[in-house]
Structure formats: C-alpha cells, structure tokens
Design an enzyme around this catalytic site. Structure first.
Site, PDB file in Angstrom:
ATOM      1  N   ARG A 136     -10.185  34.471  15.367  1.00 18.58           N
ATOM      2  CA  ARG A 136      -9.081  34.826  16.245  1.00 18.58           C
ATOM      3  C   ARG A 136      -9.646  35.611  17.432  1.00 18.58           C
ATOM      4  O   ARG A 136     -10.704  36.241  17.337  1.00 18.58           O
ATOM      5  CB  ARG A 136      -8.050  35.685  15.515  1.00 18.58           C
ATOM      6  CG  ARG A 136      -7.363  34.992  14.338  1.00 18.58           C
ATOM      7  CD  ARG A 136      -6.322  35.901  13.710  1.00 18.58           C
ATOM      8  NE  ARG A 136      -5.599  35.244  12.618  1.00 18.58           N
ATOM      9  CZ  ARG A 136      -5.929  35.340  11.344  1.00 18.58           C
ATOM     10  NH1 ARG A 136      -6.989  36.055  10.976  1.00 18.58           N
ATOM     11  NH2 ARG A 136      -5.223  34.727  10.419  1.00 18.58           N
ATOM     12  N   LYS A 160      -6.350  39.594  10.136  1.00 25.79           N
ATOM     13  CA  LYS A 160      -4.918  39.848  10.234  1.00 25.79           C
ATOM     14  C   LYS A 160      -4.377  40.397   8.928  1.00 25.79           C
ATOM     15  O   LYS A 160      -4.691  39.883   7.856  1.00 25.79           O
ATOM     16  CB  LYS A 160      -4.217  38.537  10.594  1.00 25.79           C
ATOM     17  CG  LYS A 160      -2.816  38.693  11.145  1.00 25.79           C
ATOM     18  CD  LYS A 160      -2.325  37.361  11.652  1.00 25.79           C
ATOM     19  CE  LYS A 160      -0.953  37.489  12.282  1.00 25.79           C
ATOM     20  NZ  LYS A 160      -0.481  36.179  12.808  1.00 25.79           N
ATOM     21  N   HIS A 225      -7.203  30.389  21.262  1.00 22.71           N
ATOM     22  CA  HIS A 225      -6.546  29.930  20.036  1.00 22.71           C
ATOM     23  C   HIS A 225      -6.638  28.423  19.895  1.00 22.71           C
ATOM     24  O   HIS A 225      -6.680  27.901  18.765  1.00 22.71           O
ATOM     25  CB  HIS A 225      -5.091  30.391  20.010  1.00 22.71           C
ATOM     26  CG  HIS A 225      -4.573  30.591  18.615  1.00 22.71           C
ATOM     27  ND1 HIS A 225      -5.067  31.553  17.752  1.00 22.71           N
ATOM     28  CD2 HIS A 225      -3.618  29.934  17.905  1.00 22.71           C
ATOM     29  CE1 HIS A 225      -4.443  31.487  16.597  1.00 22.71           C
ATOM     30  NE2 HIS A 225      -3.563  30.516  16.653  1.00 22.71           N
ATOM     31  N   ARG A 228      -9.779  27.714  18.224  1.00 19.32           N
ATOM     32  CA  ARG A 228      -9.627  27.965  16.782  1.00 19.32           C
ATOM     33  C   ARG A 228      -8.964  26.751  16.116  1.00 19.32           C
ATOM     34  O   ARG A 228      -9.360  26.322  15.030  1.00 19.32           O
ATOM     35  CB  ARG A 228      -8.809  29.234  16.565  1.00 19.32           C
ATOM     36  CG  ARG A 228      -8.442  29.548  15.106  1.00 19.32           C
ATOM     37  CD  ARG A 228      -7.790  30.934  15.067  1.00 19.32           C
ATOM     38  NE  ARG A 228      -6.956  31.141  13.896  1.00 19.32           N
ATOM     39  CZ  ARG A 228      -7.382  31.625  12.737  1.00 19.32           C
ATOM     40  NH1 ARG A 228      -8.667  31.916  12.574  1.00 19.32           N
ATOM     41  NH2 ARG A 228      -6.557  31.813  11.733  1.00 19.32           N
ATOM     42  N   HIS A 251      -5.764  32.553   6.387  1.00 16.44           N
ATOM     43  CA  HIS A 251      -4.320  32.380   6.231  1.00 16.44           C
ATOM     44  C   HIS A 251      -3.877  32.906   4.874  1.00 16.44           C
ATOM     45  O   HIS A 251      -4.450  32.534   3.848  1.00 16.44           O
ATOM     46  CB  HIS A 251      -3.938  30.903   6.339  1.00 16.44           C
ATOM     47  CG  HIS A 251      -4.082  30.353   7.717  1.00 16.44           C
ATOM     48  ND1 HIS A 251      -4.227  29.002   7.970  1.00 16.44           N
ATOM     49  CD2 HIS A 251      -4.105  30.960   8.933  1.00 16.44           C
ATOM     50  CE1 HIS A 251      -4.314  28.805   9.283  1.00 16.44           C
ATOM     51  NE2 HIS A 251      -4.249  29.983   9.878  1.00 16.44           N
ATOM     52  N   TYR A 260      -2.397  21.707  10.002  1.00 12.58           N
ATOM     53  CA  TYR A 260      -3.517  20.965  10.587  1.00 12.58           C
ATOM     54  C   TYR A 260      -3.679  19.576   9.971  1.00 12.58           C
ATOM     55  O   TYR A 260      -4.445  18.768  10.500  1.00 12.58           O
ATOM     56  CB  TYR A 260      -4.815  21.753  10.409  1.00 12.58           C
ATOM     57  CG  TYR A 260      -4.824  23.044  11.186  1.00 12.58           C
ATOM     58  CD1 TYR A 260      -4.966  23.043  12.564  1.00 12.58           C
ATOM     59  CD2 TYR A 260      -4.666  24.271  10.546  1.00 12.58           C
ATOM     60  CE1 TYR A 260      -4.944  24.220  13.286  1.00 12.58           C
ATOM     61  CE2 TYR A 260      -4.650  25.446  11.257  1.00 12.58           C
ATOM     62  CZ  TYR A 260      -4.791  25.424  12.632  1.00 12.58           C
ATOM     63  OH  TYR A 260      -4.766  26.595  13.347  1.00 12.58           O
TER      64      TYR A 260
END
Length: 286
Positions: A136, A160, A225, A228, A251, A260
């Site tokens: 990120r 995150k 992003h 990414r 995630h 994805y």
C-alpha cells in the site's frame, strides 16, 4: 477509541474525523445531541452522493453514536436511523503486462548509464516495491531505512489495522533498493526520506502519474493503488493461490481478495475448454 481499541490506521482515523466534522457542520445543533429525526434529515442531504460515499459517512456516524451509547454518554442510539445502502464493489483498474513493461522501460532509460540521478534510483525502488510486492502507498513511503535487507527475500510489515504480514521481496526490488539506499544518510529513519519525515503519499502519487505520462500511458489509469492491483491480478493470472494472495496483500477478509478473480475469467474458460474430461471424450469419438 479507534486508535487504542480498534487499532485503526492514522488514515482511517483522519477519514472518520473528516466525516464527523462535515456532519457537525451540516446539523443545526451539536453532533453528540442529534436525534433520529436530525440524522434522517442529514441523510437526505446525501441524495446526490455515490452509494459508497453514503455508506462510509453513515458508518462513521453509527460508530460515533455507538461509542457514545457504550460509554453511557447517551441513553439511546440514533445511528440506527441512518441508511445502510451498502457499498457497490467496483472492479479494480487493471494494467496490462504491456503497460507495466512500458513503465519499467521508462525507468530503465532513466537509470541507464554510469551515474544515474538519485531521484531516478528512488523512483525505480518505489515502482519495484509497488508492483513487485503489492505494498500500500502508506506502507511503502513509511518503510524504515533498513526494512529491506539485501540477504532477506521478505520483510515483516505492520499494515492496515495493525496486522502483521510477511511480504516477499524480489531480487530485482532488493537490488533497486540497495542502489537507492546508498543515497540515504545512515542517520535517516526512513527509506524514502523527505524533509523531517518521509515521502508523502501525495508526492508518491505525483511521481507515479508523471512516470505513466512519460511511458505513454494515460495518467488517469495509473496510481500507486493501481500498481498494487496489477501485482494481485498478474499473480492470479500466473496461477497464484487466492489464500496466499490474501496473506501477501494483508486482507483481513478473503472476500476482499476475491474481487481480483474477475481477471481470471479467460483463464478459467481456457481450463474448461482444454482440461475438462468431456473434451478428451469428444476427441476420442471423433
């Protein structure tokens, strides 16, 4: 509470603060004293906004009033009057392999020669880590100076939500970082320093856009992003396991990673057409 108990990142806290301040400015009275009718009227002002924006604003306010109720600062929870539109999950922008090749060709032109400019070496390291490891933007710009070791093909990253994950680092990325790090003073805390702190996300965004334009790619198609996203989609196209990709991207919910899989549709069709048992049966009969 968001920081101490929920472990929210600084960017998340800033987003909540912004939404709460905007709501406070739109209400007639204090935000903490608003009732259900006031919140219903406030939600009416969001009619022209995107569904995802309404969902985010409502979630921030529900969290706020839930906190007040939990702490005994209110006897009711008016947040229940706020809408729950649900955020439409948009498919990520995707760069083709050709697009990525053009980006790296532009970088290669910059660093060619015996004495490349430090700024070009920094750009090479940034793009290698964005596309090669799926970092990120905030994770990337805030890397410590020695986070990427020349003899270690991975790094342990706190991303995150304060979750730690292991991020593979390619030989190319480690080489690019090593070339750039010779220009970073040993007493600097950050791998990508800028002034008293580190490179900002906004500056990273600008650098990526400029590189895209130089490579002949419309800048509105490229961002940190998006790189990414390219990391994730191209790994899946190459046969990567979805759970492994979830771990690499950091995630919390695999449903986030599953977005994805849309890029793999053509590969799935090919698998059915070439690997299904009935295909061989049809060939035998013919």
């Amino acid at each position: 509470m968001l920081t101490a108990e929920a472990g929210a990142a600084a960017n998340t806290v800033a987003a909540y603060r912004s939404d709460l301040m905007l709501a406070a400015a739109a209400l007639d009275g204090p935000l903490g004293e608003a009732d259900a009718d006031a919140l219903t009227a406030l939600a009416g002002q969001w009619a022209g906004l995107a569904r995802s924006t309404v969902a985010r604003k409502a979630a921030a306010l529900r969290r706020f009033y839930g906190f007040l109720a939990d702490e005994g600062l209110r006897g009711d929870d008016p947040g229940k009057a706020l809408p729950r539109p649900g955020a439409a999950r948009r498919l990520p922008k995707v760069l083709s392999h050709g697009d990525v090749d053009r980006l790296f060709a532009a970088i290669a032109d910059r660093v060619a020669g015996p004495h490349p400019l430090p700024g070009d070496l920094r750009l090479a390291a940034l793009i290698e880590l964005l596309y090669g490891s799926g970092l990120r933007a905030t994770e990337l710009v805030s890397l410590p100076r020695n986070a990427v070791a020349p003899d270690r093909p991975f790094l342990i990253l706190r991303g995150k939500g304060g979750r730690e994950r292991l991020v593979p680092i390619s030989d190319r990325a480690r080489a690019a970082v090593a070339a750039w790090r010779t220009h970073v003073a040993t007493d600097r805390l950050w791998l990508f320093p800028s002034g008293r702190t580190h490179l900002s996300r906004i500056r990273l965004y600008q650098l990526v856009k400029a590189l895209a334009a130089e490579a002949g790619i419309p800048p509105d198609r490229v961002s940190p992003h998006v790189l990414r996203h390219a990391f994730a989609t191209h790994l899946l196209e190459g046969g990567a396991d979805l759970r492994a990709l979830q771990a690499m991207l950091g995630h919390a919910d695999i449903a986030t990673t599953e977005i994805y899989t849309h890029v793999d549709a053509s590969r799935l069709v090919e698998l059915v057409n070439t690997r299904h048992p009935l295909v061989d049966a049809g060939r035998t009969r013919s």
